[in-house]
Design a protein around this motif. Structure first.
Motif, PDB file in Angstrom:
ATOM      1  N   ALA A   1       0.811  -1.219  -0.069  1.00 17.76           N
ATOM      2  CA  ALA A   1      -0.069   0.120  -0.012  1.00 17.76           C
ATOM      3  C   ALA A   1       0.939   1.127   0.108  1.00 17.76           C
ATOM      4  O   ALA A   1       0.606   2.307  -0.589  1.00 17.76           O
ATOM      5  CB  ALA A   1      -1.077   0.257   1.178  1.00 17.76           C
ATOM      6  N   SER A   2       1.957   1.362   0.912  1.00 16.62           N
ATOM      7  CA  SER A   2       2.951   2.330   0.873  1.00 16.62           C
ATOM      8  C   SER A   2       3.576   2.746  -0.380  1.00 16.62           C
ATOM      9  O   SER A   2       3.777   3.829  -0.750  1.00 16.62           O
ATOM     10  CB  SER A   2       3.882   2.213   1.857  1.00 16.62           C
ATOM     11  OG  SER A   2       4.982   1.352   1.457  1.00 16.62           O
ATOM     12  N   ILE A   3       3.596   1.808  -1.483  1.00 16.13           N
ATOM     13  CA  ILE A   3       3.969   2.053  -2.740  1.00 16.13           C
ATOM     14  C   ILE A   3       2.919   2.120  -3.835  1.00 16.13           C
ATOM     15  O   ILE A   3       3.180   1.914  -5.158  1.00 16.13           O
ATOM     16  CB  ILE A   3       5.289   1.173  -3.196  1.00 16.13           C
ATOM     17  CG1 ILE A   3       4.867  -0.410  -3.179  1.00 16.13           C
ATOM     18  CG2 ILE A   3       6.521   1.433  -2.113  1.00 16.13           C
ATOM     19  CD1 ILE A   3       5.723  -1.278  -3.801  1.00 16.13           C
ATOM     20  N   GLY A   4       1.776   2.390  -3.581  1.00 16.53           N
ATOM     21  CA  GLY A   4       0.530   2.621  -4.475  1.00 16.53           C
ATOM     22  C   GLY A   4      -0.130   1.166  -5.180  1.00 16.53           C
ATOM     23  O   GLY A   4      -0.454   0.996  -5.996  1.00 16.53           O
ATOM     24  N   TYR A   5       0.148   0.219  -4.254  1.00 15.80           N
ATOM     25  CA  TYR A   5      -0.630  -1.153  -4.671  1.00 15.80           C
ATOM     26  C   TYR A   5      -1.469  -1.715  -3.692  1.00 15.80           C
ATOM     27  O   TYR A   5      -1.442  -1.565  -2.543  1.00 15.80           O
ATOM     28  CB  TYR A   5       0.481  -2.222  -4.926  1.00 15.80           C
ATOM     29  CG  TYR A   5       1.453  -2.178  -6.165  1.00 15.80           C
ATOM     30  CD1 TYR A   5       1.010  -2.900  -7.422  1.00 15.80           C
ATOM     31  CD2 TYR A   5       2.261  -1.229  -5.922  1.00 15.80           C
ATOM     32  CE1 TYR A   5       1.711  -2.520  -8.639  1.00 15.80           C
ATOM     33  CE2 TYR A   5       3.273  -0.906  -7.252  1.00 15.80           C
ATOM     34  CZ  TYR A   5       2.829  -1.604  -8.417  1.00 15.80           C
ATOM     35  OH  TYR A   5       3.644  -1.529  -9.663  1.00 15.80           O
ATOM     36  N   THR A   6      -2.695  -2.457  -4.363  1.00 18.50           N
ATOM     37  CA  THR A   6      -3.387  -3.257  -3.312  1.00 18.50           C
ATOM     38  C   THR A   6      -2.823  -4.796  -3.491  1.00 18.50           C
ATOM     39  O   THR A   6      -2.192  -5.032  -4.669  1.00 18.50           O
ATOM     40  CB  THR A   6      -4.720  -3.236  -3.778  1.00 18.50           C
ATOM     41  OG1 THR A   6      -5.038  -3.769  -5.041  1.00 18.50           O
ATOM     42  CG2 THR A   6      -5.424  -1.868  -3.517  1.00 18.50           C
ATOM     43  N   ALA A   7      -3.086  -5.475  -2.439  1.00 17.00           N
ATOM     44  CA  ALA A   7      -2.338  -7.022  -2.555  1.00 17.00           C
ATOM     45  C   ALA A   7      -3.542  -7.680  -1.973  1.00 17.00           C
ATOM     46  O   ALA A   7      -3.785  -7.472  -0.712  1.00 17.00           O
ATOM     47  CB  ALA A   7      -1.047  -7.056  -1.889  1.00 17.00           C
ATOM     48  N   THR A   8      -3.880  -8.848  -2.514  1.00 16.79           N
ATOM     49  CA  THR A   8      -4.730  -9.826  -2.006  1.00 16.79           C
ATOM     50  C   THR A   8      -4.004 -11.254  -1.938  1.00 16.79           C
ATOM     51  O   THR A   8      -3.694 -11.731  -3.110  1.00 16.79           O
ATOM     52  CB  THR A   8      -5.620  -9.686  -2.815  1.00 16.79           C
ATOM     53  OG1 THR A   8      -6.474  -8.601  -3.292  1.00 16.79           O
ATOM     54  CG2 THR A   8      -7.263 -10.637  -2.475  1.00 16.79           C
TER      55      THR A   8
ATOM     56  N   PHE B   1      -0.885 -17.336  -3.377  1.00 15.03           N
ATOM     57  CA  PHE B   1      -0.464 -16.403  -4.439  1.00 15.03           C
ATOM     58  C   PHE B   1      -0.898 -14.956  -4.043  1.00 15.03           C
ATOM     59  O   PHE B   1      -2.069 -14.654  -3.652  1.00 15.03           O
ATOM     60  CB  PHE B   1      -1.301 -16.878  -5.751  1.00 15.03           C
ATOM     61  CG  PHE B   1      -0.558 -18.007  -6.377  1.00 15.03           C
ATOM     62  CD1 PHE B   1       0.236 -18.197  -7.399  1.00 15.03           C
ATOM     63  CD2 PHE B   1      -1.032 -19.332  -5.928  1.00 15.03           C
ATOM     64  CE1 PHE B   1       0.867 -19.138  -8.185  1.00 15.03           C
ATOM     65  CE2 PHE B   1      -0.261 -20.568  -6.574  1.00 15.03           C
ATOM     66  CZ  PHE B   1       0.506 -20.307  -7.517  1.00 15.03           C
ATOM     67  N   ILE B   2      -0.196 -14.170  -4.221  1.00 18.71           N
ATOM     68  CA  ILE B   2      -0.463 -12.563  -3.667  1.00 18.71           C
ATOM     69  C   ILE B   2      -0.549 -11.853  -5.055  1.00 18.71           C
ATOM     70  O   ILE B   2       0.409 -11.798  -5.865  1.00 18.71           O
ATOM     71  CB  ILE B   2       0.442 -11.820  -2.823  1.00 18.71           C
ATOM     72  CG1 ILE B   2       0.770 -12.629  -1.790  1.00 18.71           C
ATOM     73  CG2 ILE B   2       0.320 -10.643  -2.601  1.00 18.71           C
ATOM     74  CD1 ILE B   2       2.189 -12.430  -0.864  1.00 18.71           C
ATOM     75  N   ILE B   3      -1.687 -11.372  -5.376  1.00 16.00           N
ATOM     76  CA  ILE B   3      -2.333 -10.621  -6.585  1.00 16.00           C
ATOM     77  C   ILE B   3      -1.997  -9.109  -6.177  1.00 16.00           C
ATOM     78  O   ILE B   3      -2.881  -8.853  -5.293  1.00 16.00           O
ATOM     79  CB  ILE B   3      -3.323 -11.124  -7.044  1.00 16.00           C
ATOM     80  CG1 ILE B   3      -3.863 -12.549  -7.103  1.00 16.00           C
ATOM     81  CG2 ILE B   3      -3.652 -10.252  -8.282  1.00 16.00           C
ATOM     82  CD1 ILE B   3      -3.060 -13.131  -7.972  1.00 16.00           C
ATOM     83  N   GLY B   4      -1.322  -8.447  -6.872  1.00 22.73           N
ATOM     84  CA  GLY B   4      -0.734  -6.887  -6.674  1.00 22.73           C
ATOM     85  C   GLY B   4      -1.262  -6.150  -7.785  1.00 22.73           C
ATOM     86  O   GLY B   4      -1.027  -6.435  -8.953  1.00 22.73           O
ATOM     87  N   MET B   5      -2.035  -4.970  -7.602  1.00 27.90           N
ATOM     88  CA  MET B   5      -2.226  -4.275  -8.648  1.00 27.90           C
ATOM     89  C   MET B   5      -2.087  -2.789  -7.994  1.00 27.90           C
ATOM     90  O   MET B   5      -2.477  -2.346  -6.956  1.00 27.90           O
ATOM     91  CB  MET B   5      -3.892  -4.561  -8.954  1.00 27.90           C
ATOM     92  CG  MET B   5      -4.278  -5.685  -9.603  1.00 27.90           C
ATOM     93  SD  MET B   5      -5.679  -5.591 -10.374  1.00 27.90           S
ATOM     94  CE  MET B   5      -6.055  -7.050 -10.696  1.00 27.90           C
TER      95      MET B   5
ATOM     96  N   PHE C   1      -8.657  -8.828 -11.408  1.00 28.90           N
ATOM     97  CA  PHE C   1      -8.025 -10.001 -11.691  1.00 28.90           C
ATOM     98  C   PHE C   1      -9.077 -11.236 -10.960  1.00 28.90           C
ATOM     99  O   PHE C   1      -9.146 -11.099  -9.736  1.00 28.90           O
ATOM    100  CB  PHE C   1      -6.630 -10.185 -11.210  1.00 28.90           C
ATOM    101  CG  PHE C   1      -6.050 -11.635 -11.569  1.00 28.90           C
ATOM    102  CD1 PHE C   1      -5.857 -11.944 -12.638  1.00 28.90           C
ATOM    103  CD2 PHE C   1      -6.039 -12.200 -10.441  1.00 28.90           C
ATOM    104  CE1 PHE C   1      -5.093 -13.142 -12.862  1.00 28.90           C
ATOM    105  CE2 PHE C   1      -5.444 -13.541 -10.640  1.00 28.90           C
ATOM    106  CZ  PHE C   1      -4.975 -13.991 -11.913  1.00 28.90           C
ATOM    107  N   THR C   2      -9.272 -12.237 -11.560  1.00 33.10           N
ATOM    108  CA  THR C   2      -9.783 -13.450 -10.954  1.00 33.10           C
ATOM    109  C   THR C   2      -8.937 -14.608 -10.998  1.00 33.10           C
ATOM    110  O   THR C   2      -8.642 -14.819 -12.311  1.00 33.10           O
ATOM    111  CB  THR C   2     -11.192 -13.677 -11.449  1.00 33.10           C
ATOM    112  OG1 THR C   2     -11.976 -12.245 -11.653  1.00 33.10           O
ATOM    113  CG2 THR C   2     -12.208 -14.711 -10.759  1.00 33.10           C
TER     114      THR C   2
END
Length: 184
Positions: free
Chosen positions: A3-10, A29-33, A42-43
């Protein structure tokens, strides 16, 4: 941190047996956008298999189904990488020391050594030997003609470190679908 570098991670816990891979390999699996890419969705691939073959899904692929087309590695053969570690089989119900049942998926194919300089390969379901490099690769869904190079330990490690080819393909399809949908 993401989050601190502008991404969401799931994070997503996935059992690859649910996708037709003949092993119970659970991975995160960590999905980052990027947060600025609000339209991207992404699904993960849809499950195709389950333990019992319920809910219109296929039953998990067994280790027997994955490897029984290979000849006995102790006989004459010209199958690439069809050799196995002679390390003694000892069942202790952890890592490479688990029972392998023919009608169930394999335990997770490993990439580490046994701590004594040898490989930590999964036992064959016959209980008499370890899986060969080729059999381990089949469980990881590598094509039968894919050749590994290096020492036996290196080849087992290459196989164990891989994302199963079939699941990597499904992930690629899902990523491509997301990319195509971004343009709409």
């Amino acid at each position: 941190d993401f989050a601190s570098i502008g991404y969401t991670a799931t994070p997503n816990l996935v059992n690859l047996a649910d996708y037709g891979v003949p092993q119970t390999r659970q991975r995160v699996f960590i999905i980052g956008m990027k947060k600025t890419n609000v339209d991207a969705q992404f699904t993960l691939p849809q499950k195709t298999h389950d333990r019992f073959g319920a809910n219109n899904l296929k039953k998990w692929v067994s280790i027997k189904e994955a490897i029984d087309h290979f000849s006995d590695p102790d006989g004459e053969n010209d199958i690439p990488n069809h050799m196995y570690s002679a390390y003694k089989i000892a069942y202790r119900n952890f890592t490479g020391h688990r029972f392998t049942e023919p009608d169930k998926p394999s335990p997770t194919i490993l990439a580490r050594g046994n701590g004594k300089g040898g490989v930590c390969a999964i036992p064959h379901y016959n209980g008499k030997r370890r899986l060969t490099i080729r059999e381990s690769a089949a469980v990881q869904t590598f094509p039968d003609d894919f050749v590994f190079f290096g020492s036996m330990t290196s080849c087992y490690r290459q196989v164990g470190n891989a994302v199963p080819c079939h699941y990597a393909y499904l992930l690629g399809l899902a990523l491509n679908k997301m990319r195509k949908n971004e343009g709409n």
